[in-house]
Write an enzyme that holds these catalytic residues in place. Structure first.
Site, PDB file in Angstrom:
ATOM      1  N   HIS A 201       0.810  -1.211   0.000  1.00 16.53           N
ATOM      2  CA  HIS A 201       0.000   0.000   0.000  1.00 16.53           C
ATOM      3  C   HIS A 201       0.851   1.273   0.000  1.00 16.53           C
ATOM      4  CE1 HIS A 201      -3.498   2.368   0.192  1.00 16.53           C
ATOM      5  NE2 HIS A 201      -4.241   1.584   0.956  1.00 16.53           N
ATOM      6  N   ARG A 202       2.123   1.156   0.280  1.00 15.10           N
ATOM      7  CA  ARG A 202       3.002   2.323   0.184  1.00 15.10           C
ATOM      8  C   ARG A 202       3.101   2.801  -1.254  1.00 15.10           C
ATOM      9  NH1 ARG A 202       8.624   0.521   2.050  1.00 15.10           N
ATOM     10  NH2 ARG A 202       8.068  -1.051   0.496  1.00 15.10           N
TER      11      ARG A 202
END
Length: 222
Positions: free
Chosen positions: A195-196
């Site tokens: 998700h980064r």
């Protein structure tokens, strides 16, 4: 080998912000395609493609429309690079541990070429004849636990890749469709992504794209 696997999985777990998206896919047409293929071409080819091969080729083609999934972390781990080549990794359970041989330029192969590459790499992994080059360069990985009656699971991202897809078993389920109750062949897909680097909605669009192609396999596999 076990120590190497331990290190890579621990690194992935510590460095990534993992999120999992799960969707149920109607694989009835995919099963029908494989059955028809077996009747019409199985003897000519000398084999019938397995579901890993069929779904793997579908995913390879789908990745071309979603370059942010077909990507790898930079060496410093602060950014990621979008890649033109689709090199599909396939997780293989061996006596030496988990290996992930890579089908290079998977999206450019037709079904027969893809199956031949897939089978050669899997057999090489199981027999210990796979080379370091065969295990390098992956851009996206698939892993299937359906053979163990697993429906859904959360695989570990194969760094430096940014996402991985888990494939569950294909099983008959009662579903509602068009105001009718029917039995369909269903499979659960689990997309794990960092998700980064990838937001939830773009990741969901990719998974939705895979779902659409599996439910209409003739567009890619024919």
């Amino acid at each position: 080998m076990r120590k190497l696997i331990f290190y890579r999985m621990a690194t992935s777990d510590q460095l990534t912000a993992r999120v999992t998206l799960v969707t149920e896919v109607d694989a009835t047409e995919l099963v029908a395609f494989r059955t028809q293929f077996k009747e019409e071409k199985g003897e000519l080819w000398g084999f019938t493609p397995g579901y890993n091969e069929l779904i793997g080729l579908i995913i390879s083609h789908t990745l071309k429309s979603f370059p942010y999934i077909n990507a790898r972390l930079s060496e410093d781990g602060r950014s990621y690079d979008l890649l033109r080549d689709v090199n599909l990794g396939v997780a293989v359970d061996t006596d030496r541990g988990l290996l992930v041989p890579v089908i290079k330029n998977a999206d450019k192969k037709n079904l027969k070429e893809f199956c031949q590459s897939f089978r050669q790499l899997v057999e090489g992994s199981l027999s210990g004849r796979v080379s370091p080059e065969d295990l390098a360069g992956g851009t996206f990985t698939i892993t299937n636990l359906g053979g163990f009656d697993i429906d859904a699971f959360t695989p570990i991202i194969n760094l430096p890749e940014v996402a991985i897809l888990g494939i569950g078993r294909i099983s008959e389920k009662v579903v509602a469709r068009d105001n009718a109750i029917m039995i369909r062949k269903m499979v659960t897909l689990s997309l794990v992504f960092d998700h980064r680097l990838i937001d939830g909605a773009p990741a969901a669009r990719f998974l939705q794209g895979v779902k659409t192609q599996i439910e209409n396999p003739g567009k890619i596999l024919a």
